[in-house]
Design a protein around this motif. Structure first.
Motif, PDB file in Angstrom:
ATOM      1  N   MET B   1       0.813  -1.220   0.000  1.00  0.00           N
ATOM      2  CA  MET B   1       0.000   0.000   0.000  1.00  0.00           C
ATOM      3  C   MET B   1       0.847   1.271   0.000  1.00  0.00           C
ATOM      4  SD  MET B   1      -3.104   0.180  -0.448  1.00  0.00           S
ATOM      5  CE  MET B   1      -4.490  -0.893  -0.668  1.00  0.00           C
ATOM      6  N   GLU B   2       2.054   1.177   0.488  1.00  0.00           N
ATOM      7  CA  GLU B   2       2.922   2.355   0.536  1.00  0.00           C
ATOM      8  C   GLU B   2       3.181   2.890  -0.868  1.00  0.00           C
ATOM      9  OE1 GLU B   2       3.456  -0.221   2.555  1.00  0.00           O
ATOM     10  OE2 GLU B   2       2.837   0.906   4.337  1.00  0.00           O
ATOM     11  N   ILE B   4       1.161   3.415  -3.130  1.00  0.00           N
ATOM     12  CA  ILE B   4       0.155   4.405  -3.506  1.00  0.00           C
ATOM     13  C   ILE B   4       0.571   5.796  -3.032  1.00  0.00           C
ATOM     14  CG2 ILE B   4      -2.225   5.167  -3.120  1.00  0.00           C
ATOM     15  CD1 ILE B   4      -3.146   2.433  -3.502  1.00  0.00           C
ATOM     16  N   ALA B   5       1.072   5.861  -1.814  1.00  0.00           N
ATOM     17  CA  ALA B   5       1.554   7.143  -1.293  1.00  0.00           C
ATOM     18  C   ALA B   5       2.650   7.680  -2.189  1.00  0.00           C
ATOM     19  CB  ALA B   5       2.078   6.969   0.128  1.00  0.00           C
ATOM     20  N   MET B   8       1.181   8.919  -5.455  1.00  0.00           N
ATOM     21  CA  MET B   8       0.498  10.202  -5.283  1.00  0.00           C
ATOM     22  C   MET B   8       1.499  11.340  -5.345  1.00  0.00           C
ATOM     23  SD  MET B   8      -2.531   9.471  -2.514  1.00  0.00           S
ATOM     24  CE  MET B   8      -1.516  10.203  -1.276  1.00  0.00           C
ATOM     25  N   SER B  11       2.675  11.804  -8.961  1.00  0.00           N
ATOM     26  CA  SER B  11       1.674  12.421  -9.846  1.00  0.00           C
ATOM     27  C   SER B  11       1.514  13.899  -9.527  1.00  0.00           C
ATOM     28  CB  SER B  11       0.340  11.682  -9.739  1.00  0.00           C
ATOM     29  OG  SER B  11      -0.300  12.021  -8.537  1.00  0.00           O
ATOM     30  N   LEU B  12       1.599  14.229  -8.245  1.00  0.00           N
ATOM     31  CA  LEU B  12       1.528  15.633  -7.862  1.00  0.00           C
ATOM     32  C   LEU B  12       2.699  16.414  -8.443  1.00  0.00           C
ATOM     33  CD1 LEU B  12       0.412  16.133  -4.173  1.00  0.00           C
ATOM     34  CD2 LEU B  12      -0.356  17.353  -6.186  1.00  0.00           C
ATOM     35  N   ALA B  15       2.185  16.966 -12.130  1.00  0.00           N
ATOM     36  CA  ALA B  15       1.185  18.005 -12.350  1.00  0.00           C
ATOM     37  C   ALA B  15       1.751  19.378 -11.999  1.00  0.00           C
ATOM     38  CB  ALA B  15      -0.064  17.712 -11.533  1.00  0.00           C
ATOM     39  N   ALA B  16       2.528  19.450 -10.924  1.00  0.00           N
ATOM     40  CA  ALA B  16       3.119  20.718 -10.515  1.00  0.00           C
ATOM     41  C   ALA B  16       4.071  21.231 -11.582  1.00  0.00           C
ATOM     42  CB  ALA B  16       3.853  20.567  -9.184  1.00  0.00           C
ATOM     43  N   LEU B  19       2.005  22.809 -14.221  1.00  0.00           N
ATOM     44  CA  LEU B  19       1.506  24.102 -13.760  1.00  0.00           C
ATOM     45  C   LEU B  19       2.597  25.161 -13.894  1.00  0.00           C
ATOM     46  CD1 LEU B  19      -0.761  25.735 -12.390  1.00  0.00           C
ATOM     47  CD2 LEU B  19       0.261  25.161 -10.206  1.00  0.00           C
ATOM     48  N   PHE B  22       3.030  26.069 -17.439  1.00  0.00           N
ATOM     49  CA  PHE B  22       1.919  26.905 -17.894  1.00  0.00           C
ATOM     50  C   PHE B  22       2.109  28.359 -17.458  1.00  0.00           C
ATOM     51  CE2 PHE B  22      -2.277  28.768 -16.885  1.00  0.00           C
ATOM     52  CZ  PHE B  22      -2.789  28.826 -18.172  1.00  0.00           C
TER      53      PHE B  22
END
Lengths: 813, 52
Positions: B1-2, B4-5, B8, B11-12, B15-16, B19, B22
Motif C-alpha cells: 500500500m505504501e 500508492i503514497a 500520489m 503524480s503531484l 502536475a506541478a 503548472l 503553464f
C-alpha cells in the motif's frame, strides 16, 4: 501632371498585379517584368522592390487584394518625426545600438501582410527584428538608431502601403494585459488543484470502507487541505473583494452568495476532515472554482484588435508645423496656443480650431460628420479641428487650444464625465437582488428553526443550504451565453466591447439614428443631372475626360453619362481637389468645382449637396449634384425597426431628406436636423430623462458624445479597422440594414437565460430537498454540483449557437 | 500500500511541473497573440530569422 495620349479604341479592363484593383486605362509596365500590369507607378515600384529582395512569395500568399499605393515618394508629412522629442516619444526602448518602436498598422489584413512585414529587415537595412501581432494589428520593430531614423521607417512603411497610425494615444499601454494574465494564472491553478483533488477523491468512491489504510487516508486529507488553500484564497479572491465592496454599498450582489457558498463549502469540508467524519467536498469546490474562472475568462475575452475607447487624441496627429517668423518648427499639438500660425499640408488634419489665413482650401470633414464630400473654405472661415485638408498646404491661425476645440470640448462636458461613471446593473445583478436575500433568509430561517431542537443540526442545515444554493449555475450561464453570442455577432460584423452590451441591447426601447454615413453610404452616390444640358456629342467628350480621371466623382459621372467615352484626347490635366481641364476633340472641357469652372459663377445647387459644374468651350452647361445613396435594404429595416422601437433621427445636415425619411420610418418618427455634436448629446440626455433607454447608432466624431451618453453606443464603420469614436459596439456599415435581426438575436438572450435559470433553480430545489431531509450524502453532492455546472454551461452555449444559426439563415439573402 | 503514497507524490510532482510550465508560458506572453505564430511557421525562407 499632363498626359498626351490617344485613347485606345475599346475599353479593356486590366487588373493590377500588385494591388488587384481593376482599371481601364493603359497599364503601366515594368521595364524588367513585361508580362505584369500595374495600375500606378507606386504599385510597380513596390513590386520591383519585392522582386529584387526575393520576397515574391508575398503574391502567392496574397489571396485577397493587396494594398493600393498612391505614390512612392519621400513624404513631407512626416517631417516632424525628425524632431528628437517627438520621435523618442514613439520609442518603447532605446539604447545606443538598439531601439524598439511599436506601430499600429490597421491596414494589415492577411497572411501576406504578415509575411511582408516580418521580412521588413530585408527591405530596410538597419532593421534588426520585425514582429507582427496580427490580432492587434501591431508591428514591433527593433532597429539600429545609428543607421535608421523613425522617420525613414515610417516613410518606408507608408510607401509599401502600411501607414502607421501615429497619434497621441499611441503610447498608452494596455492595462488589461496584466489582468488577463492573472486570469490565466487563476485558471491554471484552479485546474491543477481541481485535477489533483479529483484524483485524490477517487478512492473514496471505490468502496464503503475506503482504502483500509489510515495512514494513506490521512495523507490524502492533508493533501486535500493543502490543495484547496490556493483555490479558496488566490483563485476566489475577486469574489470576496466584490462581495465586500457590495456589502459596503449596502447591496447584495451575486458575489455575496457565491462567496458564502465557497466559504461554507470550505469550512464544512475542513470540519469533516478534522473531526474525521467524512471526506469533505474538496473536489466539488475545486471544480466549481475552475468553471467559474473559465466563465470569467470568456467574459473578459473581447475583440482585442478593435479599440472601443478612442477619444479625440487617437485621431489627432502627434505634431503640427508652427510658423515662427516665417520658419517652420514641429511642435506637439498640446503646445499650440491661440494666435499661433500653423501650416497644414495636403491630407493633414487640422489640429485645433483655427481661422484660415490662406486664400482658400478644401476641407474633408468625413471623420467628423461622415459627410464624404470636401467643402470649400475661404480666407477668414473657421476650420474646425478634425477636418482634413485637401490640396495645397494652408496657413491658419489657431483660435483655441486643441483640447478645447469644437469637437474635443465634448470630452470636457459635465454630462459626458458622468456618463463614464454610470454604474450599470446587468441581468445577473438584477436577479441576485431577489435571489440573494431569499437564500440568506432561507438559510437563517432554517438555522433558527433547528436551533430550538439541536444546535449541531442547525449548523448543518445552514451550511448545506448555503452550499446547495450557491448560484454557480446562474453565475456561469450568463458569461457562457453572452460570450458565445458575442462571437456570433462578430461573424456578422457587429463587434461588441463586452458581453454586458448584449444585456443592455435587450433593454433599449428607443433607437437614435444618425443620417449621413449611417443610413447612407459614405461613398456611393446617386446623381441628379436635371440641371445639365448637353447634346450627345458633348456628353461623349465629358465622358472621355472623366474616363481619364481616377477621382470618385469622375467615375460616377462616367457611369452616368451616355456614349462610349472614346473621343480623342488632345490635352488632359487634373488638379487635385479642384477639377479637370481637358481638350477633347479640339474642344475645351472643364469639369469641377464652381470656382474652378468659372470664377464668380453664382451658387445654384442646394448648399448641402456636392455639385460638379461642367463647361464646354468656356460656356457653362449646368451642373450635376450628388447625394448619398441610402443603404441597400434600408427600407425593410426601417419598417421593422419603427414597428418595435421609438425612432429618433438626428442629423447634422439640412432637412432636405426629411420627407423620404418619414416615408421610410413612418409618421411618428421624431427628426431633428442641423444638429451640433452638443445638440446630439443633449437630445439623448433629454430622452433618457423621460425614462427611455437609448441605442445610438452613428459614425463620425460629431456623434461621439451621443454614442457615449446612450445606454448603448454603436459606431458605424465602413471597415472595422478604420477609426471609429468611443463606443460600446462597432457595426460594419453594410450591416446597418441587418440591425432588426441583430437586435432580435440579442433579445433571444433573455429566453436562453430564462431557460438556464429554470434549470439551475430545478437543481437547487432538488438539492435543497436533499439538504433539508438531512440525507445529503457526499456522493450525491459531489456528483450533482459539477454535473449541474456542466449541464448549464452546455445548455447555454448550444442554445446560443442554435439561435445564431437561425439568425445566419435569416441574413443570407 | 505504501506504493500508492509514493505514486500520489509522483503524480503531484508531474502536475506541478505542468503548472509551472503553464505559468511560465503565460509570463512569456504566449497567450497574448494566438494567431500570428500559426501563420509565421508557414513561411518558407526562415534561414535568416533572428528571434529576440
Amino acid at each position: 501632371m499632363a498626359v498626351y495620349s490617344d485613347a485606345p479604341s475599346a475599353v479593356t479592363a486590366y487588373s493590377c498585379y500588385h494591388c488587384g484593383n481593376q482599371f481601364q486605362y493603359e497599364p503601366i509596365r515594368s521595364m524588367l517584368f513585361k508580362d505584369k500590369d500595374f495600375c500606378c507607378n507606386g504599385c510597380k515600384s513596390v513590386y520591383e522592390l519585392l522582386e529584387e529582395k526575393g520576397l515574391c512569395q508575398y503574391y502567392q500568399l496574397n489571396d485577397h487584394q493587396g494594398q493600393s499605393f498612391a505614390e512612392m515618394r519621400a513624404d513631407l508629412r512626416f517631417g516632424y518625426l525628425d524632431e528628437p522629442a517627438i520621435a523618442n516619444s514613439l520609442l518603447s526602448f532605446q539604447s545606443n545600438e538598439r531601439a524598439v518602436v511599436n506601430f499600429h498598422l490597421p491596414q494589415m489584413h492577411c497572411s501576406a501582410c504578415i509575411y511582408l512585414l516580418e521580412h521588413f529587415h530585408k527591405l530596410v537595412p538597419g532593421v534588426l527584428v520585425s514582429r507582427v501581432d496580427f490580432p492587434r494589428r501591431q508591428l514591433r520593430l527593433d532597429f539600429d538608431p545609428r543607421q535608421l531614423s523613425v522617420r525613414t521607417i515610417v516613410e518606408t512603411l507608408t510607401a509599401i502601403g502600411y501607414e502607421p497610425q501615429l497619434n497621441m494615444a499611441v503610447n498608452e499601454k494596455k492595462a488589461s494585459d496584466k489582468e488577463s494574465r492573472h486570469m490565466l494564472y487563476r485558471i491554471g491553478i484552479a485546474g491543477f488543484c481541481f485535477g489533483n483533488l479529483m484524483l485524490l477523491g477517487f478512492p473514496e468512491y471505490l468502496a464503503d470502507d475506503g482504502l483500509n489504510s489510515p495512514m494513506i487516508e490521512r495523507a490524502i486529507s492533508i493533501l486535500n487541505v493543502l490543495l484547496i488553500i490556493p483555490v479558496v484564497t488566490y483563485v476566489s479572491k475577486d469574489y470576496y473583494v466584490s462581495a465586500w465592496a457590495g456589502l459596503k454599498q449596502r447591496t447584495l450582489n451575486i458575489d455575496v452568495p457565491i462567496s458564502l457558498g465557497i466559504l461554507a463549502l470550505f469550512f464544512q469540508s475542513l470540519y469533516e476532515t478534522i473531526s474525521a467524519i467524512g471526506p469533505g467536498y474538496y473536489d466539488s469546490l475545486g471544480g466549481l472554482l475552475f468553471f467559474l474562472m473559465l466563465g470569467k475568462y470568456l467574459q473578459r475575452k473581447t475583440f482585442d484588435r478593435l479599440s472601443f475607447e478612442h477619444d479625440y487624441r487617437s485621431f489627432f496627429p502627434l505634431a503640427s508645423l508652427r510658423l515662427v517668423d516665417g520658419k517652420e518648427e514641429s511642435v506637439n499639438i498640446a503646445q499650440l496656443v491661440p494666435g499661433d500660425h500653423v501650416l497644414v499640408r495636403n491630407e493633414e488634419i487640422i489640429p485645433a480650431d483655427a481661422v484660415l489665413v490662406s486664400d482658400k482650401t478644401l476641407m474633408d470633414y468625413s471623420f467628423v460628420t461622415g459627410e464624404s464630400h470636401p467643402v470649400e473654405k475661404f480666407r477668414g472661415d473657421i476650420l474646425f479641428a478634425g477636418g482634413k485638408v485637401i490640396g495645397g498646404a494652408v496657413e491658419a491661425e489657431v483660435l483655441k487650444p486643441s483640447s478645447q476645440s469644437y469637437l474635443t470640448q465634448l470630452w470636457n462636458d459635465e454630462a459626458f464625465k458622468k456618463a463614464a461613471n454610470q454604474h450599470y446593473q446587468n441581468i445577473t445583478d438584477r436577479i441576485s437582488k431577489v435571489f440573494t436575500p431569499l437564500v440568506l433568509s432561507l438559510a437563517i430561517g432554517g438555522f433558527i428553526f433547528w436551533s430550538f431542537t439541536s444546535f449541531s443540526v442547525a449548523i448543518t442545515v445552514l451550511v448545506s443550504v448555503l452550499i446547495i444554493a450557491c448560484p454557480c449555475a446562474l453565475a456561469l450561464s450568463a458569461p457562457f451565453t453572452y460570450s458565445t453570442m458575442m462571437h456570433r455577432f462578430g461573424l456578422q460584423h457587429l463587434y461588441l466591447k463586452n458581453p454586458d452590451v448584449i444585456d443592455r441591447l435587450t433593454r433599449i426601447d428607443t433607437i437614435v439614428l444618425d443620417k449621413t454615413g449611417t443610413l447612407t453610404h459614405t461613398d456611393l452616390q446617386t446623381i441628379d443631372s436635371t440641371r445639365l444640358h448637353m447634346n450627345e456629342e458633348e456628353q461623349e467628350w465629358v465622358k472621355t475626360a472623366c474616363r481619364n480621371s481616377t477621382h470618385p466623382l469622375s467615375k460616377l459621372l462616367y457611369q452616368h453619362l451616355s456614349g462610349k467615352g472614346n473621343a480623342k484626347v488632345d490635352l488632359f490635366d487634373e488638379i487635385k481637389g479642384r477639377g479637370i481641364s481637358a481638350v477633347i476633340n479640339g474642344h475645351a472641357v472643364t469639369i469641377g468645382s464652381r470656382s474652378f469652372v468659372m470664377e464668380g459663377l453664382p451658387q445654384t445647387g442646394s448648399p448641402g449637396l456636392t455639385t460638379v459644374y461642367i463647361a464646354i468651350d468656356q460656356v457653362v452647361r449646368g451642373y450635376v449634384s450628388f447625394t448619398n445613396a441610402w443603404r441597400k435594404g434600408l427600407e425593410e429595416a426601417a419598417a421593422q425597426l419603427s414597428a418595435n422601437y421609438r425612432i429618433v433621427i438626428l442629423s447634422g445636415d439640412n432637412d432636405s431628406e426629411a420627407p423620404r425619411l418619414r416615408q421610410m420610418f413612418g409618421a411618428q418618427t421624431t427628426m431633428y436636423f442641423n444638429q451640433s455634436p452638443t445638440d446630439k448629446l443633449q437630445r439623448i440626455q433629454q430622452l433618457q430623462s423621460l425614462g427611455h433607454r437609448v441605442l445610438m447608432v452613428g459614425d463620425g466624431l460629431n456623434d461621439a458624445g451621443a454614442l457615449k451618453k446612450a445606454e448603448v453606443g454603436m459606431a458605424v464603420a465602413e471597415d472595422s479597422t478604420q477609426f471609429s469614436p468611443a463606443s460600446d459596439a462597432i457595426l460594419e456599415g453594410a450591416r446597418v440594414p441587418f440591425l432588426p435581426a441583430l437586435l432580435q438575436y440579442a433579445k433571444s438572450s433573455k429566453i436562453i437565460l430564462r431557460n438556464n435559470l429554470f434549470m439551475s433553480l430545478a437543481y437547487n430545489v432538488v438539492g435543497l430537498s436533499f439538504a433539508l431531509s438531512g440525507s445529503l450524502s457526499p456522493l450525491v453532492s459531489a456528483i450533482m454540483m459539477p454535473l449541474s455546472t456542466i449541464t448549464v454551461v452546455t445548455l447555454a452555449v448550444s442554445q446560443a449557437h442554435y439561435r445564431a444559426s437561425k439568425l445566419d439563415k435569416q441574413l443570407v439573402r | 500500500m505504501e506504493i500508492i503514497a509514493f505514486l500520489m507524490g509522483v503524480s503531484l510532482l508531474v502536475a506541478a511541473f505542468f503548472l509551472y510550465a503553464f505559468i511560465k508560458s503565460v509570463k512569456s506572453g504566449q497567450y497574448e497573440d494566438d494567431y500570428t505564430p500559426s501563420v509565421r511557421m508557414l513561411f518558407e525562407d526562415q534561414q535568416e530569422e533572428t528571434n529576440p
